[in-house]
Design an enzyme around this catalytic site. Sequence first.
Site, mmCIF file in Angstrom:
data_model
loop_
_atom_site.group_PDB
_atom_site.id
_atom_site.type_symbol
_atom_site.label_atom_id
_atom_site.label_comp_id
_atom_site.label_asym_id
_atom_site.label_seq_id
_atom_site.Cartn_x
_atom_site.Cartn_y
_atom_site.Cartn_z
ATOM 1 N N SER A 153 38.854 34.862 36.374
ATOM 2 C CA SER A 153 38.879 33.555 37.045
ATOM 3 C C SER A 153 38.562 33.689 38.539
ATOM 4 C CB SER A 153 40.223 32.849 36.832
ATOM 5 O OG SER A 153 41.295 33.691 37.151
ATOM 6 N N HIS A 183 42.124 36.410 28.747
ATOM 7 C CA HIS A 183 42.564 36.120 30.125
ATOM 8 C C HIS A 183 43.716 35.110 30.034
ATOM 9 C CE1 HIS A 183 42.428 35.928 34.384
ATOM 10 N NE2 HIS A 183 41.410 35.120 34.584
ATOM 11 N N HIS A 229 46.609 45.658 30.339
ATOM 12 C CA HIS A 229 46.088 45.083 31.579
ATOM 13 C C HIS A 229 44.922 45.932 32.061
ATOM 14 C CE1 HIS A 229 46.036 43.294 35.610
ATOM 15 N NE2 HIS A 229 46.703 42.301 35.063
ATOM 16 N N ARG A 238 55.464 40.417 37.387
ATOM 17 C CA ARG A 238 55.591 38.981 37.101
ATOM 18 C C ARG A 238 56.324 38.762 35.771
ATOM 19 N NH1 ARG A 238 49.316 37.811 37.490
ATOM 20 N NH2 ARG A 238 49.450 39.647 36.152
ATOM 21 N N ASP A 284 51.639 37.198 30.796
ATOM 22 C CA ASP A 284 51.554 36.217 29.714
ATOM 23 C C ASP A 284 52.554 36.482 28.585
ATOM 24 O OD1 ASP A 284 49.465 34.821 30.927
ATOM 25 O OD2 ASP A 284 48.009 36.286 30.187
HETATM 26 C C1 LIG Z 1 44.182 42.694 29.182
HETATM 27 C C2 LIG Z 1 43.082 43.397 28.400
HETATM 28 C C3 LIG Z 1 41.974 42.366 28.127
HETATM 29 C C4 LIG Z 1 42.521 44.524 29.264
HETATM 30 O O1 LIG Z 1 41.372 45.005 28.625
HETATM 31 P P1 LIG Z 1 40.790 46.457 28.974
HETATM 32 O O2 LIG Z 1 40.757 46.645 30.457
HETATM 33 O O3 LIG Z 1 39.514 46.597 28.226
HETATM 34 O O4 LIG Z 1 41.946 47.396 28.382
HETATM 35 P P2 LIG Z 1 41.869 48.908 27.945
HETATM 36 O O5 LIG Z 1 40.889 49.661 28.805
HETATM 37 O O6 LIG Z 1 43.255 49.417 27.909
HETATM 38 O O7 LIG Z 1 41.261 48.801 26.469
HETATM 39 C C5 LIG Z 1 40.985 49.964 25.710
HETATM 40 C C6 LIG Z 1 41.104 49.630 24.218
HETATM 41 O O8 LIG Z 1 42.474 49.296 23.945
HETATM 42 C C7 LIG Z 1 42.530 48.035 23.302
HETATM 43 N N1 LIG Z 1 43.707 47.301 23.765
HETATM 44 C C8 LIG Z 1 44.040 46.976 25.036
HETATM 45 N N2 LIG Z 1 45.140 46.206 25.043
HETATM 46 C C9 LIG Z 1 45.498 46.041 23.747
HETATM 47 C C10 LIG Z 1 46.520 45.295 23.110
HETATM 48 N N3 LIG Z 1 47.396 44.563 23.789
HETATM 49 N N4 LIG Z 1 46.587 45.330 21.762
HETATM 50 C C11 LIG Z 1 45.692 46.061 21.048
HETATM 51 N N5 LIG Z 1 44.681 46.756 21.598
HETATM 52 C C12 LIG Z 1 44.588 46.731 22.939
HETATM 53 C C13 LIG Z 1 41.269 47.315 23.802
HETATM 54 O O9 LIG Z 1 40.942 46.226 22.936
HETATM 55 C C14 LIG Z 1 40.258 48.433 23.785
HETATM 56 O O10 LIG Z 1 39.857 48.626 22.445
HETATM 57 P P3 LIG Z 1 38.316 48.983 22.061
HETATM 58 O O11 LIG Z 1 38.085 50.329 22.684
HETATM 59 O O12 LIG Z 1 38.311 48.975 20.569
HETATM 60 O O13 LIG Z 1 37.465 47.918 22.674
HETATM 61 C C15 LIG Z 1 43.632 43.973 27.078
HETATM 62 O O14 LIG Z 1 44.726 44.830 27.370
HETATM 63 C C16 LIG Z 1 44.026 42.926 26.063
HETATM 64 O O15 LIG Z 1 43.170 42.474 25.299
HETATM 65 N N6 LIG Z 1 45.352 42.511 26.037
HETATM 66 C C17 LIG Z 1 45.786 41.469 25.165
HETATM 67 C C18 LIG Z 1 45.405 40.111 25.724
HETATM 68 C C19 LIG Z 1 46.214 39.783 26.974
HETATM 69 O O16 LIG Z 1 47.406 39.927 27.002
HETATM 70 N N7 LIG Z 1 45.514 39.293 27.997
HETATM 71 C C20 LIG Z 1 46.148 38.859 29.231
HETATM 72 C C21 LIG Z 1 45.841 39.786 30.346
HETATM 73 S S1 LIG Z 1 46.738 39.401 31.827
#
Ligand SMILES: CC(C)(COP(=O)(O)OP(=O)(O)OC[C@H]1O[C@@H](n2cnc3c(N)ncnc32)[C@H](O)[C@@H]1OP(=O)(O)O)[C@@H](O)C(=O)NCCC(=O)NCCS
Length: 351
Positions: A153, A183, A229, A238, A284
Amino acid sequence: MFYLLLTGDIPTYEECVAITEEWRRRSELPKYLIDFMNAIPVDTHPMTQFSLAILQLQKDSIFAERYRKGMHKLDYWDPMYEDVMNILAKLPAIAAYIYRRTYKGNVHIPADPKLDWGGNFAHMLGVTDDPAFKDLMRLYLVLHCDHEGGNVSAHTCHLVGSALSDAYYSLSAAMNGLAGPLHGLANQEVLRWIMEMMEKIGQDPTKEQISQYIWDTLNAGKVVPGYGHAVLRKTDPRFIAQREFALKHLPDDPIFKVVSKVFEVAPDILMKHGKAKNPWPNVDAHSGCLLWHYGVTEYDFYTVFFGVSRALGVLAQLIWDRGLGLPIERPKSVTTEWIEQFIASQQANKA
Ligand SMILES: CC(C)(COP(=O)(O)OP(=O)(O)OC[C@H]1O[C@@H](n2cnc3c(N)ncnc32)[C@H](O)[C@@H]1OP(=O)(O)O)[C@@H](O)C(=O)NCCC(=O)NCCS
């Protein structure tokens, strides 16, 4: 909080009162906006309604008008500031209007001029008279407002603004990014996921049952919402702030109890799963259960709260972008051939 984000200084009480009064003065929604919002199909997602309403207000952009008249580039920050103040003043009323129209029969609650920005927002939602809900709203709006510029965002707002699009275009675009499930929409996804769990395995699930549910989520190729994250590598502060609020105000809430149990078991499971770089909860993972407790049970609306708050941070940055004269953003592109060569060189390094 806006004063702090914009100036780096903590405001005095008088300065807070002055901003509150300034926003109150600018807060009235024009009739054309109300007519427009009433024309949006009521089953449209609240984030879409929110983004559309912000965009519709663009016709009143002072930045766009002054640009058309040929302002000097050193002056860009000034009408940007005016647009930002006008937007922030109106956002709680826009959000409350969407909430009441979508879920409360289009019956609206007038603003209370004696209340502060966050307290008045809580008041206009009309879900409860409990003063703790106003405090929750103040806490919520502070916790979600800022982040470094790399999240979707904040970056979107900066990117769109770099084309000298005004604050309305930039914020509306930022809200479209916030509406993504990885997000801001994650807060609604968390509640949906917890509700499905409670429906499936009962209102008071054991840690073993929750563990199994988390593994089922992961094995189905889905993410555990509210965990992980891109930047943080520990429990989101938070999350902790919201947990402390819950421990004080709603320690026996059944959903809070489930959120707490998930917090106990999910990090270990995510570590064993071995993919997420950060196995800890983010902001979240907690917000939904607090909102639900006070009667905001329509979780499709949760990301709008996030949006009202996030606007404080991204719009403060947008004023600085224009003040500093930052250039149009242009990420470098690479060819498919470059990608193939890059992967080949990585593989050669591994071998
Ligand atoms: C926040 C988020 C988008 C960060 O993404 P990122 O920077 O790519 O995170 P990572 O580098 O740790 O990801 C590496 C792998 O772990 C997976 N992973 C990360 N968080 C995960 C979770 N909560 N549950 C399952 N798998 C997860 C990713 O999907 C990725 O898988 P891939 O290699 O098959 O694509 C991710 O942790 C996520 O999808 N969380 C759940 C949604 C969420 O809570 N979003 C709010 C964020 S404030």
